[in-house]
Write an enzyme that holds these catalytic residues in place. Structure first.
Site, PDB file in Angstrom:
ATOM      1  N   THR A  67       0.880  -1.173   0.000  1.00 33.52           N
ATOM      2  CA  THR A  67       0.000   0.000   0.000  1.00 33.52           C
ATOM      3  C   THR A  67       0.912   1.216   0.000  1.00 33.52           C
ATOM      4  OG1 THR A  67      -1.773  -1.061   1.102  1.00 33.52           O
ATOM      5  CG2 THR A  67      -1.898   1.269   0.983  1.00 33.52           C
ATOM      6  N   GLU A  75       8.875  -0.612   6.932  1.00 35.05           N
ATOM      7  CA  GLU A  75       8.519  -0.964   8.305  1.00 35.05           C
ATOM      8  C   GLU A  75       9.709  -1.531   9.066  1.00 35.05           C
ATOM      9  OE1 GLU A  75       3.719  -1.665   8.173  1.00 35.05           O
ATOM     10  OE2 GLU A  75       5.012  -3.379   7.804  1.00 35.05           O
TER      11      GLU A  75
END
Lengths: 407, 407
Positions: free
Chosen positions: B190, B276
């Site tokens: 995303t 991340e």
């Protein structure tokens, strides 16, 4: 067919040994030998990585020649990959050292290596190992275990499996060992697997059967989507059961193939369940896919997703990540009709139904996911094909192990 | 072309806003709006995942229709994917709420969502957000920053970039924002990205240019090899710079494309560098490949390898993992001739030469790898093609974030 306790010495006529050769590790076994006095038909499947280790190239040449063999020698610690001509020479010396110790030809000795890429072997440990292995060769249960332990790298447990079945009034046995914990995404990882059998079978049929069995077993597991330079699976069949030669299309063949598939799947699942740093075996079954090829694509896409693997580690029922992984698998399907279900020894729960949230208890889902073996069942509702893939969760320890593997 | 401080309000005529709508998060901005009074030509590229979010389907329909638009509304917290017809209705209501507040048609409002898959939006936060966004709309630097912040999920920093160049005596500006930290493997992740420009350009040419630019920027990054259900990159061009319409084959077109590529690459690198849990930006340049397609396959195979990513995290020069990842990329090549080199602000070091170990200092290599941006340069010596891919290291924090993302 019946599973029995055993490894590479379960089949008649096979001996094994593990030894401390000092290849790279200290104070642990790091060289293994599987040997049959009776020449054995040999089949093998190998990594499809463009970068192939020296032992892979050696075995591929021997096996494509179709000649029978006496032995497989394996070492852990050094992969003998990216080592150029020097590495090829060391590999040949490893085969020659074992051949000399066992009084056979070097072309009758298959080789396999696993460990660090880019480092050269040394001749002293190889020669020392060959001598020790020859002295220790034995057909006992303990000898098989010693060999299985000697090929471990980051594995936490050794991996063996054996079965017995009857054909034409004879007891036929298949036994195997494997290693593999990281760099596991076979098509063929560094997975090494040696399977022995006292079945009698021709080389071409054995090779064809192995190729088919590997597709549904070793090639359906993944620890980290990194396909190794060294993946090797070899099967030796020495005929010592006394059975007639297995012919395709007979019951004996079907029974042999089923038994070989069972051994290969068990060894494969043991590798996936012992993935580097992992706490869980993840099994993904995709049902009612449009074709077997798509079922395999879909199931492997889920077992190889880092986001799915971390969610499973966290016992988080985040099924959207599974839907997402299915969606980018390369298979075409209608996402609006599929179901996703979690299953383990603690229960079974549908979390997605007809493409949307099924309405479920997060607590119940989390409890199911806390088991040591978790199954994800996906119903595509597109056709009749089914496939199962195996993987593991992605954990802190995977990062720890691989952030500093070499030291 | 010159880089300037700015984001989606850098180009003339564009306003932006971020608001606390309460979509899912509390006490933080979670809804953003980019608006142009002057209708803008719109181009977009979207996820190729079979499972597509509702806003992706909405935008694809609008953009393929070729009509100009006034706005893009975005929300974080809920991805509106795997939400069926109900989700499609909520998405349309989001466009309608913004259209009503801004007195335009809902078909002139593009949408984008990011967050948890499978959860439904609610109408109250959407309507509240639309009102707040309309009130806060502004063409200031702060407004652009507020919009960029509102679309963050696990991102640790907001991502913006702007440039100015001259065409036909006019100053033309391109500014953009993006988000993306996990589930990032665009083909389109995303990732959401909105780029605005006051250039004047036809819709077809803008779409074609965007598609080409995305191939060399967003589609060359990967955080976790998980391609999202929501990836969206849209460009709005309102012509307010006063320039003549850009025609293909002219200097103005080349300058525009170069500027758009720069903005897209900067935004892409900011996403990869904010992956991340990551501590480092990993850049992999493959030189002298046989074709551009193979150069891209090879470079992406390295940035997406968990074993390479953990080695980079551990500052471990384990180049065998890079050779291994190149080998399973799908590209055919001669592994016996290639070189691998590490480079960072702390130096440059060849670790593999002509397919084997180059003989280097582990300490020096480890020091080079300790920088915040590390480049791997692979020389294939096969041809003239080159490509660069961007990724990041794989760390304990990636496992932590994704082992419990939803709580």
């Amino acid at each position: 067919m019946q599973q029995i306790d055993g490894g590479v010495t379960a089949a008649k006529g096979f001996q094994a040994a593990g030894a401390e050769a000092g290849i790279k590790y200290k104070d642990r076994k790091d060289m293994a030998l599987v040997f049959t006095e009776e020449l054995a038909v040999a089949a093998g499947t190998f990594t499809t990585n463009v970068v192939k280790a020296a032992p892979v190239l050696w075995d591929q040449q021997l096996i494509s020649g179709g000649k029978p063999v006496h032995a497989v020698v394996l070492n852990s610690g050094i992969a003998n990959a990216c080592t150029g001509e020097e590495g090829a020479a060391y590999n040949e010396q490893m085969a020659a050292a074992v051949a000399e110790a066992c009084a056979v030809k070097k072309e009758e000795v298959l080789t396999a290596s696993t460990g660090v890429i880019g480092m050269q072997l040394r001749i002293e440990p190889i020669q020392k190992g060959a001598r020790l292995l020859k002295e220790a060769l034995s057909d006992t249960r303990e000898a098989a275990r010693a060999a299985a332990e000697a090929i471990m790298t980051t594995d936490t447990v050794s991996k063996e499996c054996a079965v017995v079945f009857e054909a034409g009034g004879k007891q036929v046995r298949i036994g195997g060992m494997s290693k593999g914990s990281g760099m596991i995404h076979p098509n063929m990882a560094t997975m090494l697997s040696v399977i022995t059998t006292d079945a009698r079978i021709g080389q071409e049929l054995l090779q064809k059967t192995l190729r088919s069995v590997v597709e549904d077993s070793f090639n359906m597991i993944s620890v980290d989507r990194d396909m190794s330079t060294n993946d090797t699976c070899v099967v030796l069949a020495n005929g010592k059961s006394g059975m007639d030669e297995i012919q395709e299309g007979t019951k004996a063949y079907d029974d042999f193939k089923e038994a070989l598939l069972f051994v290969a799947c068990e060894l494969a699942k043991k590798m996936a369940g012992d993935g580097e740093g992992c706490t869980k075996l993840l099994e993904v079954t995709v049902k009612h896919a449009a074709s077997e090829e798509e079922a395999k694509l879909l199931s492997k896409s889920v077992t190889t997703s880092n986001l799915v693997k971390t969610a499973i580690f966290g016992c988080d029922a985040n099924w959207g990540r599974i839907a997402c992984a299915l969606g980018y698998s390369g298979a075409a399907f209608d996402p609006g009709v599929m179901d996703i279900c979690y299953k383990s020894e603690y229960g079974e729960l549908t979390v997605m139904r007809n493409g949307v949230d099924a309405g479920y208890s997060e607590e119940e889902a989390s409890n199911i996911l806390s088991a040591e073996a978790v199954t994800v069942i996906v119903d595509m509702k597109q056709g009749d094909a089914e496939a199962t893939a195996w993987g593991c969760d992605l954990t802190y320890d995977y990062v720890k192990i691989n952030g500093d593997y070499r030291s």
